[in-house]
Scaffold this active site. Sequence first.
Site, PDB file in Angstrom:
ATOM      1  N   ALA A   1     191.878  83.432 -24.905  1.00 41.65           N
ATOM      2  CA  ALA A   1     191.347  82.926 -23.630  1.00 41.65           C
ATOM      3  C   ALA A   1     189.904  83.359 -23.403  1.00 41.65           C
ATOM      4  O   ALA A   1     189.297  82.992 -22.397  1.00 41.65           O
ATOM      5  CB  ALA A   1     192.222  83.411 -22.469  1.00 41.65           C
TER       6      ALA A   1
ATOM      7  N   ILE B   1     184.786  83.781 -27.260  1.00 41.48           N
ATOM      8  CA  ILE B   1     184.784  83.403 -28.686  1.00 41.48           C
ATOM      9  C   ILE B   1     185.929  82.414 -28.938  1.00 41.48           C
ATOM     10  O   ILE B   1     185.754  81.397 -29.618  1.00 41.48           O
ATOM     11  CB  ILE B   1     184.914  84.641 -29.601  1.00 41.48           C
ATOM     12  CG1 ILE B   1     183.646  85.505 -29.493  1.00 41.48           C
ATOM     13  CG2 ILE B   1     185.140  84.227 -31.060  1.00 41.48           C
ATOM     14  CD1 ILE B   1     183.663  86.790 -30.295  1.00 41.48           C
TER      15      ILE B   1
ATOM     16  N   ARG C   1     180.072 104.681 -28.155  1.00 39.07           N
ATOM     17  CA  ARG C   1     180.809 103.934 -29.185  1.00 39.07           C
ATOM     18  C   ARG C   1     182.166 104.601 -29.479  1.00 39.07           C
ATOM     19  O   ARG C   1     183.171 103.931 -29.643  1.00 39.07           O
ATOM     20  CB  ARG C   1     179.943 103.855 -30.455  1.00 39.07           C
ATOM     21  CG  ARG C   1     180.477 102.885 -31.475  1.00 39.07           C
ATOM     22  CD  ARG C   1     179.509 102.654 -32.609  1.00 39.07           C
ATOM     23  NE  ARG C   1     180.173 101.926 -33.680  1.00 39.07           N
ATOM     24  CZ  ARG C   1     180.271 100.615 -33.751  1.00 39.07           C
ATOM     25  NH1 ARG C   1     179.742  99.859 -32.831  1.00 39.07           N
ATOM     26  NH2 ARG C   1     180.895 100.032 -34.770  1.00 39.07           N
TER      27      ARG C   1
ATOM     28  N   GLY D   1     187.305  91.626 -33.147  1.00 43.59           N
ATOM     29  CA  GLY D   1     187.155  92.513 -31.986  1.00 43.59           C
ATOM     30  C   GLY D   1     186.559  93.849 -32.394  1.00 43.59           C
ATOM     31  O   GLY D   1     186.995  94.466 -33.365  1.00 43.59           O
ATOM     32  N   ASN D   2     185.567  94.280 -31.641  1.00 45.78           N
ATOM     33  CA  ASN D   2     184.831  95.496 -32.012  1.00 45.78           C
ATOM     34  C   ASN D   2     185.491  96.793 -31.542  1.00 45.78           C
ATOM     35  O   ASN D   2     186.169  96.785 -30.536  1.00 45.78           O
ATOM     36  CB  ASN D   2     183.420  95.417 -31.414  1.00 45.78           C
ATOM     37  CG  ASN D   2     182.535  94.558 -32.284  1.00 45.78           C
ATOM     38  OD1 ASN D   2     182.635  94.602 -33.498  1.00 45.78           O
ATOM     39  ND2 ASN D   2     181.655  93.782 -31.658  1.00 45.78           N
TER      40      ASN D   2
ATOM     41  N   ASP E   1     176.567  88.646 -39.309  1.00 46.70           N
ATOM     42  CA  ASP E   1     175.367  89.405 -39.674  1.00 46.70           C
ATOM     43  C   ASP E   1     174.687  88.759 -40.884  1.00 46.70           C
ATOM     44  O   ASP E   1     173.465  88.681 -40.958  1.00 46.70           O
ATOM     45  CB  ASP E   1     175.747  90.861 -39.968  1.00 46.70           C
ATOM     46  CG  ASP E   1     176.583  91.427 -38.833  1.00 46.70           C
ATOM     47  OD1 ASP E   1     176.124  91.373 -37.693  1.00 46.70           O
ATOM     48  OD2 ASP E   1     177.726  91.871 -39.088  1.00 46.70           O
TER      49      ASP E   1
ATOM     50  N   ARG F   1     172.935  85.690 -39.650  1.00 50.04           N
ATOM     51  CA  ARG F   1     171.718  86.073 -38.922  1.00 50.04           C
ATOM     52  C   ARG F   1     170.600  86.414 -39.912  1.00 50.04           C
ATOM     53  O   ARG F   1     169.444  86.040 -39.711  1.00 50.04           O
ATOM     54  CB  ARG F   1     172.014  87.280 -38.035  1.00 50.04           C
ATOM     55  CG  ARG F   1     172.852  86.944 -36.808  1.00 50.04           C
ATOM     56  CD  ARG F   1     173.384  88.207 -36.146  1.00 50.04           C
ATOM     57  NE  ARG F   1     173.990  87.917 -34.850  1.00 50.04           N
ATOM     58  CZ  ARG F   1     174.702  88.789 -34.155  1.00 50.04           C
ATOM     59  NH1 ARG F   1     174.897  90.012 -34.627  1.00 50.04           N
ATOM     60  NH2 ARG F   1     175.214  88.459 -32.984  1.00 50.04           N
TER      61      ARG F   1
ATOM     62  N   HIS G   1     179.866  96.772 -39.138  1.00 48.61           N
ATOM     63  CA  HIS G   1     179.321  95.800 -38.190  1.00 48.61           C
ATOM     64  C   HIS G   1     178.851  96.585 -36.959  1.00 48.61           C
ATOM     65  O   HIS G   1     179.560  96.719 -35.969  1.00 48.61           O
ATOM     66  CB  HIS G   1     180.374  94.757 -37.794  1.00 48.61           C
ATOM     67  CG  HIS G   1     179.911  93.905 -36.649  1.00 48.61           C
ATOM     68  ND1 HIS G   1     178.894  92.993 -36.767  1.00 48.61           N
ATOM     69  CD2 HIS G   1     180.287  93.859 -35.349  1.00 48.61           C
ATOM     70  CE1 HIS G   1     178.681  92.411 -35.614  1.00 48.61           C
ATOM     71  NE2 HIS G   1     179.510  92.928 -34.716  1.00 48.61           N
TER      72      HIS G   1
HETATM   73  P1  NAX Z   1     185.912  88.113 -24.034  1.00 51.61           P
HETATM   74  O1  NAX Z   1     185.940  89.300 -23.138  1.00 51.61           O
HETATM   75  O2  NAX Z   1     185.317  86.836 -23.562  1.00 51.61           O
HETATM   76  O3  NAX Z   1     187.396  87.779 -24.512  1.00 51.61           O
HETATM   77  C1  NAX Z   1     188.267  88.755 -24.981  1.00 51.61           C
HETATM   78  C2  NAX Z   1     189.655  88.274 -24.710  1.00 51.61           C
HETATM   79  O4  NAX Z   1     190.554  89.219 -25.303  1.00 51.61           O
HETATM   80  C3  NAX Z   1     189.993  88.210 -23.214  1.00 51.61           C
HETATM   81  O5  NAX Z   1     190.578  86.954 -22.922  1.00 51.61           O
HETATM   82  C4  NAX Z   1     190.971  89.362 -23.014  1.00 51.61           C
HETATM   83  O6  NAX Z   1     191.926  89.108 -21.985  1.00 51.61           O
HETATM   84  C5  NAX Z   1     191.612  89.425 -24.399  1.00 51.61           C
HETATM   85  N1  NAX Z   1     192.254  90.688 -24.735  1.00 51.61           N
HETATM   86  C6  NAX Z   1     191.849  91.954 -24.451  1.00 51.61           C
HETATM   87  N2  NAX Z   1     192.736  92.832 -24.914  1.00 51.61           N
HETATM   88  C7  NAX Z   1     193.713  92.127 -25.524  1.00 51.61           C
HETATM   89  C8  NAX Z   1     194.908  92.469 -26.169  1.00 51.61           C
HETATM   90  N3  NAX Z   1     195.293  93.738 -26.285  1.00 51.61           N
HETATM   91  N4  NAX Z   1     195.680  91.482 -26.692  1.00 51.61           N
HETATM   92  C9  NAX Z   1     195.308  90.193 -26.560  1.00 51.61           C
HETATM   93  N5  NAX Z   1     194.194  89.793 -25.927  1.00 51.61           N
HETATM   94  C10 NAX Z   1     193.407  90.752 -25.422  1.00 51.61           C
HETATM   95  O7  NAX Z   1     185.217  88.622 -25.381  1.00 51.61           O
HETATM   96  P2  NAX Z   1     184.580  87.756 -26.552  1.00 51.61           P
HETATM   97  O8  NAX Z   1     183.161  87.478 -26.244  1.00 51.61           O
HETATM   98  O9  NAX Z   1     185.481  86.636 -26.897  1.00 51.61           O
HETATM   99  O10 NAX Z   1     184.539  88.859 -27.729  1.00 51.61           O
HETATM  100  C11 NAX Z   1     185.734  89.355 -28.297  1.00 51.61           C
HETATM  101  C12 NAX Z   1     185.438  90.499 -29.232  1.00 51.61           C
HETATM  102  O11 NAX Z   1     184.582  90.096 -30.300  1.00 51.61           O
HETATM  103  C13 NAX Z   1     184.724  91.695 -28.579  1.00 51.61           C
HETATM  104  O12 NAX Z   1     185.342  92.886 -29.024  1.00 51.61           O
HETATM  105  C14 NAX Z   1     183.323  91.588 -29.143  1.00 51.61           C
HETATM  106  O13 NAX Z   1     182.682  92.841 -29.142  1.00 51.61           O
HETATM  107  C15 NAX Z   1     183.622  91.101 -30.535  1.00 51.61           C
HETATM  108  N6  NAX Z   1     182.500  90.520 -31.295  1.00 51.61           N
HETATM  109  C16 NAX Z   1     182.481  90.726 -32.642  1.00 51.61           C
HETATM  110  C17 NAX Z   1     181.502  90.200 -33.446  1.00 51.61           C
HETATM  111  C18 NAX Z   1     181.494  90.424 -34.914  1.00 51.61           C
HETATM  112  O14 NAX Z   1     180.558  89.960 -35.583  1.00 51.61           O
HETATM  113  N7  NAX Z   1     182.457  91.105 -35.518  1.00 51.61           N
HETATM  114  C19 NAX Z   1     180.369  89.426 -32.858  1.00 51.61           C
HETATM  115  C20 NAX Z   1     180.687  88.867 -31.502  1.00 51.61           C
HETATM  116  C21 NAX Z   1     181.456  89.792 -30.602  1.00 51.61           C
HETATM  117  O15 NAX Z   1     180.569  90.743 -30.064  1.00 51.61           O
END
Ligand code: NAX
Length: 329
Positions: free
Chosen positions: A13, A16, A99, A130-131, A159, A162, A187
């Site tokens: 939801a 991303i 961090r 997820g980070n 990365d 980019r 990352h």
């Molecule tokens: P959002 O906050 O828009 O969406 C995250 C979603 O995850 C929310 O809908 C939330 O309710 C849900 N969620 C949280 N905990 C959960 C759980 N335990 N089980 C199931 N769902 C859960 O974040 P978004 O922009 O979509 O980014 C998601 C993740 O990607 C973040 O951790 C972000 O840091 C990471 N990223 C990683 C990147 C990479 O290159 N590896 C780059 C982009 C991004 O920063």
Amino acid sequence: MTKPIVVAVTGAAGQIGYSLLFRLASGETFGDRPVFLKLLDLPIPEAQKKLEGTAMEVLDCGFRTLAGVECTADPNVAFDGASWALLVGSKPRGPGMARADLIRENGPIFVGQGNALQRGASDLRVLVVGNPCNTNCLIAASNCAGVPKERFGAMTRLDENRAIAQLAAKAGCTNADVARVTVFGNHSESMYPDFENATIGGKAVTEVIGDRDWLQGPFVQAVQNRGKAIIAARGLSSAASAASAAIDHVKDFERKTPTDAWFSAAVWSDGSYDSPLGIYTSLPVQSDGKGGYSVVQGLRLSDWAKGKVAATNKELLDERAVVADLLKG
Ligand code: NAX
């Protein structure tokens, strides 16, 4: 009808997810093969409502390749029978949060999801987005008994993309001219985008862009800090580009990599390029297109580059120490 491939996406939801699901369902990623999406988000009404709305939009695209969509708050349901699990959901880093605090905050999510991933299909592959994605991947894999560590990976393809875009802009060529870029390590801002083995139009990047000071300084820093720059400009973290990179990662593993090419992914360290064992670190990878992959050997790195690779791997060892109590085997 061909058996659908089951693809689970967590955090579906989120922002991303909103850029990712449509491209998984459309045929772009898995070709003609039907796709059944299993979408997981938090067991709270707000998240589940948003998830339902997102699923409605996926259905409304009328993709011929979409076999169905299921929304759930239960990881056991989401991962049951999955051939791909894209672990996107995690808590974002709050203001002033260190961090290490983020790692401690998100780690437990990946313990539970690692356990539930044992319900995946026999050809299960996992991509952690997820980070902090490398360390979350380590936690999930170590809590998923019976599934080989090599079936897990974390995303550094963004990365790499980019880095390709930066090199193409500097050289005044197209992204398609740039090849063999490897992102090494974590990352995070310590990642090292290797330009010494990269090529532009078949020639060494160091030959085409003669400016080594730019390559070692502004280029590396631009890639390392791109996530921050996007947040500063957009007020939100990268989403469409992250989703695009996740699609690239899945496609890269689904297809056999041409012999003269490779891509970046954080994989279970095999010690290549002096990477410490016991971590997920980004390396140059080739897929055999049948579920297996190998790390490209023999790339030559200068002593300067080796120092960068060692530093980013040291950070991964430090992160592993922070979550040591969450690791099983
Ligand atoms: P959002 O906050 O828009 O969406 C995250 C979603 O995850 C929310 O809908 C939330 O309710 C849900 N969620 C949280 N905990 C959960 C759980 N335990 N089980 C199931 N769902 C859960 O974040 P978004 O922009 O979509 O980014 C998601 C993740 O990607 C973040 O951790 C972000 O840091 C990471 N990223 C990683 C990147 C990479 O290159 N590896 C780059 C982009 C991004 O920063």
